[in-house]
Design an enzyme around this catalytic site. Structure first.
Site, PDB file in Angstrom:
ATOM      1  N   ASP A   8     -11.259   1.142  -5.810  1.00  0.00           N
ATOM      2  CA  ASP A   8     -10.674   1.014  -7.204  1.00  0.00           C
ATOM      3  C   ASP A   8     -11.142  -0.418  -7.710  1.00  0.00           C
ATOM      4  OD1 ASP A   8      -8.630  -0.647  -6.457  1.00  0.00           O
ATOM      5  OD2 ASP A   8      -7.035   0.472  -7.018  1.00  0.00           O
ATOM      6  N   CYS A  65      -8.330  -0.710  -1.987  1.00  0.00           N
ATOM      7  CA  CYS A  65      -7.780  -0.738  -3.022  1.00  0.00           C
ATOM      8  C   CYS A  65      -6.941  -1.900  -2.921  1.00  0.00           C
ATOM      9  CB  CYS A  65      -6.847   0.429  -3.539  1.00  0.00           C
ATOM     10  SG  CYS A  65      -5.623   0.808  -2.414  1.00  0.00           S
ATOM     11  N   THR A  67      -3.818  -2.881  -2.038  1.00  0.00           N
ATOM     12  CA  THR A  67      -3.053  -2.835  -0.670  1.00  0.00           C
ATOM     13  C   THR A  67      -3.634  -1.907   0.136  1.00  0.00           C
ATOM     14  OG1 THR A  67      -1.730  -1.017  -1.434  1.00  0.00           O
ATOM     15  CG2 THR A  67      -0.757  -3.421  -2.046  1.00  0.00           C
ATOM     16  N   HIS A  98      -7.428   6.815  19.454  1.00  0.00           N
ATOM     17  CA  HIS A  98      -6.141   7.609  19.814  1.00  0.00           C
ATOM     18  C   HIS A  98      -6.159   8.768  18.623  1.00  0.00           C
ATOM     19  CE1 HIS A  98      -4.088   4.531  22.322  1.00  0.00           C
ATOM     20  NE2 HIS A  98      -5.252   4.622  22.703  1.00  0.00           N
ATOM     21  N   HIS A 133      -5.335  12.820  23.624  1.00  0.00           N
ATOM     22  CA  HIS A 133      -5.305  12.683  22.159  1.00  0.00           C
ATOM     23  C   HIS A 133      -5.729  13.866  21.259  1.00  0.00           C
ATOM     24  CE1 HIS A 133      -4.293   8.426  23.057  1.00  0.00           C
ATOM     25  NE2 HIS A 133      -5.328   8.316  23.899  1.00  0.00           N
TER      26      HIS A 133
END
Ligand code: RB5
Length: 147
Positions: A8, A65, A67, A98, A133
């Site tokens: 963004d 973005c 955060t 994993h 996994h």
């Protein structure tokens, strides 16, 4: 590998630095924008990158973005997408080994460009370990089945 990237407005400068870095690699880069500081809604970019990763088997996505949180929440709504929000290389490595993460999300207001590039390089070069996994990923996939 095909790498889709998108951000963004908050992440676009860091995205451009990552694109510049990746240009010197053998990977093919699909840049879904944005290309300016003009405000946009991060779910629109997450949708484009997630769609690319869904359609292209040997691919991964990078989302940025402010955060990294909004991008990871949005991307994880798409079937088959496992987006991991990472702020250091250890988590990026484990996300691949994993969790078979196919999208890396980062926050431009959280980490600097040098660290982000280390995280990207770690994410791209690390293989899924499979084994125990795989069973866990199958259980995540089951949660995506319609009721
Ligand atoms: C934009 O201001 C900001 O909300 C966005 O970049 C992101 O951090 C959302 O999770």
């Amino acid at each position: 590998m095909k790498i889709a990237i998108g951000s963004d407005h908050a992440g676009y400068r860091l995205k451009d630095q990552i694109v510049e870095h990746l240009k010197s690699s053998d990977h093919s880069i699909e840049d879904f924008g944005v290309f300016s500081d003009d405000s946009v809604d991060y779910p629109d970019i997450a949708a484009a990158v997630a769609g690319f990763v869904q359609k292209n088997k040997l691919s991964c996505g990078l989302l940025i973005c402010g955060t990294g949180i909004g991008m990871s929440i949005a991307a994880n709504k798409y079937r088959g997408i496992r987006a991991a929000l990472c702020s250091e290389p250890y988590s990026a490595r484990c996300a691949r080994q994993h969790n078979d993460a196919n999208i890396l999300s980062m926050g431009s207001r959280v980490i600097g460009a040098g660290l982000a590039i280390d995280i990207v390089d770690t994410f791209i070069k690390t293989e899924f370990e499979g084994g125990r996994h795989s069973r866990r990923i199958e259980k995540i996939n089951l949660a995506e089945q319609p009721d």
